[in-house]
Write a protein that holds these residues in place. Structure first.
Motif, PDB file in Angstrom:
ATOM      1  N   MET A   1       0.849  -1.183   0.000  1.00 46.74           N
ATOM      2  CA  MET A   1       0.000   0.000   0.000  1.00 46.74           C
ATOM      3  C   MET A   1       0.890   1.239   0.000  1.00 46.74           C
ATOM      4  O   MET A   1       1.819   1.342   0.791  1.00 46.74           O
ATOM      5  CB  MET A   1      -0.896  -0.022   1.238  1.00 46.74           C
ATOM      6  CG  MET A   1      -1.786   1.170   1.430  1.00 46.74           C
ATOM      7  SD  MET A   1      -3.227   1.335   0.366  1.00 46.74           S
ATOM      8  CE  MET A   1      -4.018  -0.238   0.514  1.00 46.74           C
ATOM      9  N   LYS A   2       0.586   2.155  -0.882  1.00 52.07           N
ATOM     10  CA  LYS A   2       1.354   3.407  -0.991  1.00 52.07           C
ATOM     11  C   LYS A   2       0.712   4.472  -0.102  1.00 52.07           C
ATOM     12  O   LYS A   2      -0.379   4.956  -0.368  1.00 52.07           O
ATOM     13  CB  LYS A   2       1.358   3.859  -2.459  1.00 52.07           C
ATOM     14  CG  LYS A   2       2.152   5.110  -2.688  1.00 52.07           C
ATOM     15  CD  LYS A   2       3.625   4.837  -2.695  1.00 52.07           C
ATOM     16  CE  LYS A   2       4.332   6.099  -3.154  1.00 52.07           C
ATOM     17  NZ  LYS A   2       5.584   6.326  -2.539  1.00 52.07           N
ATOM     18  N   ILE A   3       1.418   4.813   0.975  1.00 52.40           N
ATOM     19  CA  ILE A   3       0.966   5.848   1.900  1.00 52.40           C
ATOM     20  C   ILE A   3       1.519   7.183   1.400  1.00 52.40           C
ATOM     21  O   ILE A   3       2.722   7.296   1.132  1.00 52.40           O
ATOM     22  CB  ILE A   3       1.456   5.559   3.340  1.00 52.40           C
ATOM     23  CG1 ILE A   3       1.026   4.160   3.798  1.00 52.40           C
ATOM     24  CG2 ILE A   3       0.988   6.646   4.306  1.00 52.40           C
ATOM     25  CD1 ILE A   3      -0.465   3.905   3.817  1.00 52.40           C
ATOM     26  N   PRO A   4       0.670   8.210   1.275  1.00 55.16           N
ATOM     27  CA  PRO A   4       1.167   9.515   0.806  1.00 55.16           C
ATOM     28  C   PRO A   4       2.318  10.029   1.674  1.00 55.16           C
ATOM     29  O   PRO A   4       2.304   9.888   2.898  1.00 55.16           O
ATOM     30  CB  PRO A   4      -0.064  10.421   0.922  1.00 55.16           C
ATOM     31  CG  PRO A   4      -1.238   9.491   0.843  1.00 55.16           C
ATOM     32  CD  PRO A   4      -0.782   8.225   1.507  1.00 55.16           C
ATOM     33  N   ILE A  62       4.734   5.499  15.255  1.00 56.98           N
ATOM     34  CA  ILE A  62       5.838   4.847  14.544  1.00 56.98           C
ATOM     35  C   ILE A  62       5.421   3.450  14.088  1.00 56.98           C
ATOM     36  O   ILE A  62       5.640   3.057  12.939  1.00 56.98           O
ATOM     37  CB  ILE A  62       7.101   4.793  15.428  1.00 56.98           C
ATOM     38  CG1 ILE A  62       7.679   6.190  15.616  1.00 56.98           C
ATOM     39  CG2 ILE A  62       8.151   3.850  14.826  1.00 56.98           C
ATOM     40  CD1 ILE A  62       8.729   6.299  16.707  1.00 56.98           C
ATOM     41  N   TYR A  63       4.807   2.703  14.983  1.00 58.57           N
ATOM     42  CA  TYR A  63       4.351   1.350  14.650  1.00 58.57           C
ATOM     43  C   TYR A  63       3.344   1.387  13.500  1.00 58.57           C
ATOM     44  O   TYR A  63       3.428   0.591  12.555  1.00 58.57           O
ATOM     45  CB  TYR A  63       3.731   0.675  15.877  1.00 58.57           C
ATOM     46  CG  TYR A  63       3.240  -0.715  15.606  1.00 58.57           C
ATOM     47  CD1 TYR A  63       4.111  -1.791  15.629  1.00 58.57           C
ATOM     48  CD2 TYR A  63       1.897  -0.955  15.303  1.00 58.57           C
ATOM     49  CE1 TYR A  63       3.663  -3.076  15.355  1.00 58.57           C
ATOM     50  CE2 TYR A  63       1.440  -2.227  15.030  1.00 58.57           C
ATOM     51  CZ  TYR A  63       2.327  -3.291  15.058  1.00 58.57           C
ATOM     52  OH  TYR A  63       1.879  -4.551  14.784  1.00 58.57           O
ATOM     53  N   SER A  67       3.851  -0.111   9.719  1.00 57.19           N
ATOM     54  CA  SER A  67       2.978  -1.178   9.240  1.00 57.19           C
ATOM     55  C   SER A  67       2.472  -0.922   7.823  1.00 57.19           C
ATOM     56  O   SER A  67       2.126  -1.852   7.111  1.00 57.19           O
ATOM     57  CB  SER A  67       1.769  -1.344  10.167  1.00 57.19           C
ATOM     58  OG  SER A  67       0.801  -0.335   9.921  1.00 57.19           O
ATOM     59  N   LYS A  68       2.396   0.355   7.441  1.00 60.35           N
ATOM     60  CA  LYS A  68       1.848   0.781   6.151  1.00 60.35           C
ATOM     61  C   LYS A  68       0.398   0.328   5.958  1.00 60.35           C
ATOM     62  O   LYS A  68      -0.088   0.228   4.842  1.00 60.35           O
ATOM     63  CB  LYS A  68       2.735   0.306   5.001  1.00 60.35           C
ATOM     64  CG  LYS A  68       4.138   0.883   5.060  1.00 60.35           C
ATOM     65  CD  LYS A  68       4.787   0.862   3.712  1.00 60.35           C
ATOM     66  CE  LYS A  68       6.210   1.346   3.723  1.00 60.35           C
ATOM     67  NZ  LYS A  68       6.413   2.673   4.207  1.00 60.35           N
ATOM     68  N   PRO A  70      -3.360   1.328   6.268  1.00 62.00           N
ATOM     69  CA  PRO A  70      -4.180   2.528   6.435  1.00 62.00           C
ATOM     70  C   PRO A  70      -5.062   2.511   7.683  1.00 62.00           C
ATOM     71  O   PRO A  70      -5.230   3.553   8.321  1.00 62.00           O
ATOM     72  CB  PRO A  70      -5.023   2.573   5.163  1.00 62.00           C
ATOM     73  CG  PRO A  70      -4.194   1.851   4.156  1.00 62.00           C
ATOM     74  CD  PRO A  70      -3.493   0.762   4.933  1.00 62.00           C
ATOM     75  N   ALA A  71      -5.601   1.356   8.041  1.00 61.32           N
ATOM     76  CA  ALA A  71      -6.474   1.298   9.223  1.00 61.32           C
ATOM     77  C   ALA A  71      -5.697   1.644  10.488  1.00 61.32           C
ATOM     78  O   ALA A  71      -6.189   2.397  11.341  1.00 61.32           O
ATOM     79  CB  ALA A  71      -7.113  -0.081   9.357  1.00 61.32           C
ATOM     80  N   LEU A  72      -4.489   1.119  10.636  1.00 61.79           N
ATOM     81  CA  LEU A  72      -3.678   1.423  11.817  1.00 61.79           C
ATOM     82  C   LEU A  72      -3.210   2.876  11.818  1.00 61.79           C
ATOM     83  O   LEU A  72      -3.209   3.532  12.862  1.00 61.79           O
ATOM     84  CB  LEU A  72      -2.463   0.494  11.902  1.00 61.79           C
ATOM     85  CG  LEU A  72      -2.734  -0.946  12.302  1.00 61.79           C
ATOM     86  CD1 LEU A  72      -1.436  -1.746  12.294  1.00 61.79           C
ATOM     87  CD2 LEU A  72      -3.385  -1.010  13.655  1.00 61.79           C
ATOM     88  N   ILE A  73      -2.808   3.358  10.665  1.00 61.45           N
ATOM     89  CA  ILE A  73      -2.365   4.754  10.574  1.00 61.45           C
ATOM     90  C   ILE A  73      -3.526   5.690  10.900  1.00 61.45           C
ATOM     91  O   ILE A  73      -3.371   6.645  11.660  1.00 61.45           O
ATOM     92  CB  ILE A  73      -1.765   5.056   9.187  1.00 61.45           C
ATOM     93  CG1 ILE A  73      -0.502   4.205   8.972  1.00 61.45           C
ATOM     94  CG2 ILE A  73      -1.447   6.547   9.044  1.00 61.45           C
ATOM     95  CD1 ILE A  73       0.019   4.215   7.545  1.00 61.45           C
ATOM     96  N   GLY A  74      -4.697   5.403  10.351  1.00 54.76           N
ATOM     97  CA  GLY A  74      -5.874   6.210  10.644  1.00 54.76           C
ATOM     98  C   GLY A  74      -6.215   6.197  12.122  1.00 54.76           C
ATOM     99  O   GLY A  74      -6.561   7.227  12.705  1.00 54.76           O
ATOM    100  N   LEU A  75      -6.098   5.037  12.751  1.00 57.54           N
ATOM    101  CA  LEU A  75      -6.367   4.929  14.181  1.00 57.54           C
ATOM    102  C   LEU A  75      -5.363   5.739  15.002  1.00 57.54           C
ATOM    103  O   LEU A  75      -5.732   6.403  15.975  1.00 57.54           O
ATOM    104  CB  LEU A  75      -6.350   3.459  14.610  1.00 57.54           C
ATOM    105  CG  LEU A  75      -6.831   3.151  16.010  1.00 57.54           C
ATOM    106  CD1 LEU A  75      -8.263   3.604  16.218  1.00 57.54           C
ATOM    107  CD2 LEU A  75      -6.715   1.649  16.273  1.00 57.54           C
ATOM    108  N   ALA A  76      -4.094   5.721  14.598  1.00 55.11           N
ATOM    109  CA  ALA A  76      -3.078   6.517  15.300  1.00 55.11           C
ATOM    110  C   ALA A  76      -3.385   8.008  15.186  1.00 55.11           C
ATOM    111  O   ALA A  76      -3.265   8.752  16.160  1.00 55.11           O
ATOM    112  CB  ALA A  76      -1.682   6.204  14.746  1.00 55.11           C
TER     113      ALA A  76
END
Length: 129
Positions: A1-4, A62-63, A67-68, A70-76
């Protein structure tokens, strides 16, 4: 997954900022909260708990970024926006920064809350793909 890249950079900044504030809270709390004295056990407990929260949020960000996912990044980012929202009122009410409340609200909203909401929305859209 490509994260911006902007999300990675902003999240990295928030992670570093949280870790730095957390560590400073243990060793130089008056740099985190101007005028902090820590002259009671309750004050010491409050700054240590705030410092632990900041370190935890930095580690979680950071975690999530690593992980890349999106669900975890959004939650953070959701964790950050909720924290920032409530911290904004406490910071303004405390008057420890020595600036007008409107400036504190503007800084929180423009520098943290809006970008965090945009990051959450972007991560939600990536998750649905």
């Amino acid at each position: 997954m490509k994260i911006p890249i902007w999300i990675t950079l902003f999240g990295g900044f928030l992670a570093a900022f949280g870790l730095l504030l957390g560590i400073m809270g243990y060793f130089k709390p008056d740099m985190v909260i101007p005028g902090f004295t820590g002259d009671t056990n309750a004050h010491s407990m409050a700054i240590w708990m705030t410092s632990a929260r900041n370190i935890a949020m930095g580690v979680v960000m950071i975690y999530a970024l690593y992980s890349k996912q999106p669900a975890l990044i959004g939650l953070a980012f959701l964790m950050r926006v909720v924290t920032e929202f409530f911290d904004m009122f406490g910071t303004a009410a405390s008057d420890v920064m020595g600036v007008p409340s409107v400036a504190i609200y503007a800084a929180y909203i423009l520098l943290f809350i809006i970008p965090e909401i945009l990051a959450i929305r972007k991560m939600n859209s990536l998750q649905k793909k």
